[in-house]
Write a protein that holds these residues in place. Structure first.
Motif, short mmCIF file in Angstrom:
data_model
loop_
_atom_site.label_atom_id
_atom_site.label_comp_id
_atom_site.label_asym_id
_atom_site.label_seq_id
_atom_site.Cartn_x
_atom_site.Cartn_y
_atom_site.Cartn_z
N GLU A 1 0.76 -1.06 0.08
CA GLU A 1 0.08 0.17 -0.08
C GLU A 1 0.77 1.26 0.01
OE1 GLU A 1 -3.47 1.98 2.70
OE2 GLU A 1 -1.56 1.05 3.49
N LEU A 2 1.91 1.13 0.89
CA LEU A 2 2.95 2.23 0.86
C LEU A 2 4.28 2.06 1.16
CD1 LEU A 2 3.16 3.28 4.11
CD2 LEU A 2 0.94 4.22 3.90
N ARG A 3 5.15 3.08 1.07
CA ARG A 3 6.44 2.81 1.34
C ARG A 3 6.69 4.13 2.55
NH1 ARG A 3 11.47 0.77 -0.40
NH2 ARG A 3 10.24 -0.24 -2.14
N TRP A 4 7.63 3.52 3.42
CA TRP A 4 8.05 4.58 4.40
C TRP A 4 9.43 4.98 3.88
CZ3 TRP A 4 5.11 0.74 6.73
CH2 TRP A 4 3.93 1.49 7.39
N TYR A 5 9.65 6.36 3.61
CA TYR A 5 11.02 6.66 3.25
C TYR A 5 11.91 7.18 4.26
CZ TYR A 5 9.49 6.13 -1.88
OH TYR A 5 8.91 5.58 -2.90
#
Length: 244
Positions: A197-201
């Motif tokens: 769903e998403l990536r933590w950068y």
């Protein structure tokens, strides 16, 4: 999904990022672009105040709700349905904002690099890109399924069951979500399986990506402008397109 998103943001004018981005637009200049505008939390507010702000979002359902709300409020607004990594709009902007951690929806680093280049090309010289990113420490998570929340608003949505991200090595979150819209005489159901769903950068990742795109980059913690601290939950990145 779009209706549920809007349902839980009925009144956000007092949220700290609203004042932060408003001041940014006024100080840095217009026109401005709200990337990932969703159902209009920021763009409608700013347009109602006379600021020259456009909105863009990937979701046609989000754009539809945003337009309907703007029409009801009598607020003229230019909205575009495009992915941020393929952004192609008719004018350049003095300020581009990417709020609410929306940049993390670009889970592929190649997409993230492409989006940074599109932002750069849509900024005037000396213009600024400002993004808020959610800070994340993988040591805080256990890699288990978690019940995130359950709502029972007027347009009812069902429980949201989310698996926490898949471990410290990947910084990715995967979700499976069931939405229920209960009506008189029936119930509409949506299932969303987003993997990822998403990536933590991380801070170093986002700075390296933007510097590689020729931006001048500054990083702060939260919306108060203080130096980044480990305790901060929000990372604010300001990237300026140099004047040639």
């Amino acid at each position: 999904l779009a209706s549920e998103w809007d349902l839980f943001r009925p009144e956000s004018s007092a949220w700290p990022d609203v004042a932060f981005y408003r001041a940014l637009i006024r100080d840095n200049g217009q026109p401005a672009l709200d990337v990932g505008c969703a159902t209009g939390r920021l763009v409608i507010q700013y347009r109602s105040e006379g600021l020259d702000v456009d909105g863009v979002d990937l979701s046609p359902e989000m754009i539809e709700i945003c337009q309907r709300k703007a029409d009801k409020a009598g607020v003229p607004v230019a909205l575009y349905q495009q992915p941020m990594e393929e952004l192609e709009l008719r004018r350049r902007y003095r300020t581009i904002i990417v709020a609410s951690g929306s940049f993390g929806l670009l889970t592929d680093p190649g997409q993230a690099s492409a989006a940074a280049r599109r932002f750069f090309s849509h900024l005037e010289e000396g213009g600024r890109l400002v993004m808020s990113l959610i800070m994340y420490d993988p040591e805080d998570e256990q890699g288990e399924w978690a019940l995130e929340g359950e709502g029972n608003g007027q347009t009812a949505d069902g429980p949201m069951l989310e698996p926490i991200e898949d471990g410290a090595a990947s910084s990715l979150r995967h979700t499976q979500t069931r939405y229920e819209l209960v009506r008189v005489g029936g119930c509409d159901v949506e299932h969303h399986n987003r993997s990822p769903e998403l990536r933590w950068y991380r801070r170093d990742e986002i700075v390296e990506l933007l510097v590689a795109t020729s931006f001048a980059v500054a990083v702060r913690g939260g919306f108060e402008g203080h130096p980044l601290r480990r305790s901060d939950s929000v990372l604010v990145v300001t990237a300026t397109r140099p004047t040639e």
